[in-house]
Write a protein that holds these residues in place. Structure first.
Motif, PDB file in Angstrom:
ATOM      1  N   GLY A 173       2.989  -6.066   0.293  1.00 20.79           N
ATOM      2  CA  GLY A 173       2.302  -6.190   1.532  1.00 20.79           C
ATOM      3  C   GLY A 173       2.394  -7.359   2.041  1.00 20.79           C
ATOM      4  N   VAL A 174       1.426  -8.018   3.034  1.00 22.50           N
ATOM      5  CA  VAL A 174       1.442  -9.102   3.783  1.00 22.50           C
ATOM      6  C   VAL A 174       0.475 -10.217   3.237  1.00 22.50           C
ATOM      7  CG1 VAL A 174       1.165 -10.087   6.008  1.00 22.50           C
ATOM      8  CG2 VAL A 174       2.520  -7.918   5.910  1.00 22.50           C
ATOM      9  N   GLY A 175      -0.810  -9.592   3.232  1.00 25.17           N
ATOM     10  CA  GLY A 175      -2.115 -10.752   2.804  1.00 25.17           C
ATOM     11  C   GLY A 175      -2.140 -10.944   1.535  1.00 25.17           C
ATOM     12  N   GLY A 176      -2.564 -12.117   1.223  1.00 21.72           N
ATOM     13  CA  GLY A 176      -2.702 -12.806  -0.122  1.00 21.72           C
ATOM     14  C   GLY A 176      -4.132 -11.947  -0.780  1.00 21.72           C
ATOM     15  N   GLY A 177      -4.903 -11.438   0.146  1.00 22.90           N
ATOM     16  CA  GLY A 177      -6.136 -10.976  -0.277  1.00 22.90           C
ATOM     17  C   GLY A 177      -7.280 -11.613  -0.878  1.00 22.90           C
ATOM     18  N   ALA A 178      -7.134 -12.643  -1.327  1.00 23.50           N
ATOM     19  CA  ALA A 178      -8.144 -13.391  -2.068  1.00 23.50           C
ATOM     20  C   ALA A 178      -7.620 -14.696  -2.674  1.00 23.50           C
ATOM     21  CB  ALA A 178      -8.793 -12.607  -3.200  1.00 23.50           C
ATOM     22  N   SER A 179      -8.449 -15.520  -2.968  1.00 22.94           N
ATOM     23  CA  SER A 179      -8.154 -16.987  -3.459  1.00 22.94           C
ATOM     24  C   SER A 179      -7.387 -16.475  -5.085  1.00 22.94           C
ATOM     25  CB  SER A 179      -9.316 -17.843  -3.684  1.00 22.94           C
ATOM     26  OG  SER A 179     -10.138 -17.273  -4.517  1.00 22.94           O
TER      27      SER A 179
ATOM     28  N   MET B 209      -1.437 -17.895  -0.683  1.00 26.02           N
ATOM     29  CA  MET B 209      -0.372 -17.756   0.201  1.00 26.02           C
ATOM     30  C   MET B 209       0.304 -16.178  -0.006  1.00 26.02           C
ATOM     31  SD  MET B 209       3.065 -19.424  -1.244  1.00 26.02           S
ATOM     32  CE  MET B 209       2.521 -21.126  -1.621  1.00 26.02           C
ATOM     33  N   PRO B 210       0.650 -15.669   1.144  1.00 29.94           N
ATOM     34  CA  PRO B 210       1.183 -14.324   0.933  1.00 29.94           C
ATOM     35  C   PRO B 210       2.171 -14.285  -0.245  1.00 29.94           C
ATOM     36  CG  PRO B 210       1.149 -14.986   3.332  1.00 29.94           C
ATOM     37  CD  PRO B 210       0.962 -16.124   2.400  1.00 29.94           C
ATOM     38  N   PRO B 211       2.237 -13.140  -1.214  1.00 24.44           N
ATOM     39  CA  PRO B 211       3.047 -13.002  -2.192  1.00 24.44           C
ATOM     40  C   PRO B 211       4.605 -13.203  -1.869  1.00 24.44           C
ATOM     41  CG  PRO B 211       1.486 -11.427  -2.416  1.00 24.44           C
ATOM     42  CD  PRO B 211       1.126 -12.197  -1.201  1.00 24.44           C
ATOM     43  N   ALA B 212       4.948 -12.592  -0.656  1.00 24.19           N
ATOM     44  CA  ALA B 212       6.206 -12.458  -0.018  1.00 24.19           C
ATOM     45  C   ALA B 212       6.841 -13.825   0.311  1.00 24.19           C
ATOM     46  CB  ALA B 212       6.490 -11.618   1.046  1.00 24.19           C
ATOM     47  N   VAL B 213       5.898 -14.924   0.423  1.00 24.42           N
ATOM     48  CA  VAL B 213       6.305 -16.132   0.780  1.00 24.42           C
ATOM     49  C   VAL B 213       6.861 -17.006  -0.618  1.00 24.42           C
ATOM     50  CG1 VAL B 213       5.497 -18.494   1.311  1.00 24.42           C
ATOM     51  CG2 VAL B 213       4.972 -16.494   2.710  1.00 24.42           C
TER      52      VAL B 213
END
Ligand SMILES: *Cc1c(COP(=O)(O)O)cnc(C)c1O
Length: 391
Positions: free
Chosen positions: A69-75, A271-275
């Motif tokens: 997905g896009v968002g990292g979701g949490a710290s 940071m977003p995992p895809a990054v």
């Protein structure tokens, strides 16, 4: 009240020729940029290896976003630390020859978090006068006793260390490659001095990581400094690596301390995992395709040789950052505008980014450039300097 006070400050900045304006870029990063509707040849990005728009990075990001997905979701400490982040940390530790590495969302945050986690009120920080703004802010934020030594002046630092009280921790902090000057810190001498004074050395390698060292591991590898000699190694991923984010590498104890105490690490979304996936793809290219570093090195040598023949005011730099000293803010701005009229984009760097009286054109070279691009730059620079009666 606020409106009027702010307007006064803005007017003052404009009068000083220090007003900053953003440009709207309508294309991906590369040697040429589409800017405000025009195609410009740029020498101002920090994408030193030309990887920011590489198909392998794009593909890795595509694939990872389909899965994660896009968002990292949490710290990281809550539930945002993904297997991609984790794998990237392991790769960075391996590449830099350190026990462990820790990812930060940006270099600015890595510096604030690290310095403030390592030292406090009863400790001392020694920074080079020309360190990046984020390191100076970090020194102030830490609340430690903070002093700046003359640029690359090991003797000045030594005097300051000798005068410093014995108690408390001592942290020496420098840029590996200075961001606005392009010269390198004398790291072996600084490491020796640090060891003799029981101080720790921290290096911000934003402009060395990816470019210097046989496999791109940066300034530490360039000088062959291990974790003992250079205990706190910080690098960024948004410049030569062509991605986004930053890391700190060092001992198990250092990394665990940062996880526990670095507030800009703890209190922010991962940071977003895809990054992170794109960064991993970039590290693959770093290790398998050394030709980018070789090509960049040959462009740097070519630019310096030709610019010296033309009599342009080169500075003491052998890196991708090749500033031309101008001095006056208004003049630097005028030269930048004249270049833009010729279709070349280079920003005029003015105070407070650099000391008063040292406004300059910050030229950066990239593996994305061809030698003919550098030729075009040189002939425009020569024409402008000639017109100003300085050649
Ligand atoms: C760019 C830069 C930073 C900040 O890194 P970001 O990831 O862009 O926040 C820190 N230090 C130096 C020397 C830099 O040039």
């Amino acid at each position: 009240m606020f409106e009027r006070a702010l307007q006064r400050r803005l007017a003052e900045r404009r009068e000083q020729n220090r007003y900053r304006q953003r440009r709207v870029v309508e294309s991906a990063q590369g040697a040429e940029l589409q800017v405000d509707g025009r195609q410009l040849l740029q020498f101002c990005s920090n994408d030193y290896l030309g990887l920011a728009n590489h198909p392998k990075l794009i593909e890795a990001m595509h694939r990872a976003s389909a899965e994660f997905g896009v968002g990292g979701g949490a710290s990281h400490l809550v539930c945002g630390h993904s297997s991609l982040h984790h794998r990237l940390e392991e790769r960075l530790a391996e590449l830099t020859g350190r026990d462990r590495a820790l990812l930060f969302s940006t270099g600015y945050m890595a510096n604030l978090g690290t310095v403030a986690a390592l030292v406090g009120r009863s400790d001392q920080v020694f920074e080079d006068r020309l360190n990046h703004a984020s390191l100076l802010d970090a020194g102030l934020l830490s609340g430690s006793r903070f002093q700046r030594f003359a640029h690359n002046d090991v003797a000045d630092l030594q005097r300051r260390l000798q005068r410093a009280p014995e108690e408390g921790l001592k942290l020496i902090v420098v840029d590996g490659v200075f961001s606005m000057d392009g010269d390198m810190a004398p790291l072996p001498e600084l490491a020796g001095l640090a060891q003799r004074h029981n101080a720790w050395l921290m290096v911000d390698d934003a402009h060395g990581f990816g470019v210097l060292g046989a496999s791109g591991a940066g300034s530490a590898a360039h000088f062959g400094l291990d974790q003992q000699q250079l205990p706190v190694l910080m690098g960024t991923l948004g410049k030569a690596i062509g991605s986004f984010g930053a890391f700190v590498a060092g001992s198990e104890t250092l990394i665990e301390s940062l996880i526990q105490f670095a507030r800009p690490y703890i209190y922010t979304t991962a940071m977003p995992p895809a990054v992170a996936a794109a960064t991993l793809a970039s590290l693959d290219l770093l290790e398998t395709e050394a030709w980018r570093r070789d090509h960049l090195a040959s462009l740097i040598a070519y630019f310096r040789h030709e610019a010296a023949l033309l009599g342009l005011p080169l500075m003491e730099s052998n890196t991708a950052i090749q500033p031309l000293m101008v001095g006056d803010d208004g003049q630097a701005l005028a030269i930048s505008r004249a270049l833009e009229a010729e279709g070349i984009l280079i920003s005029a760097i003015r105070p407070p980014t650099v000391p008063v009286g040292t406004a300059r054109l910050r030229i950066t070279l990239s593996a994305a450039h061809r030698e003919t691009d550098v030729d075009r730059l040189l002939s425009s620079l020569a024409a402008i300097w000639r017109e100003r009666g300085q050649l």
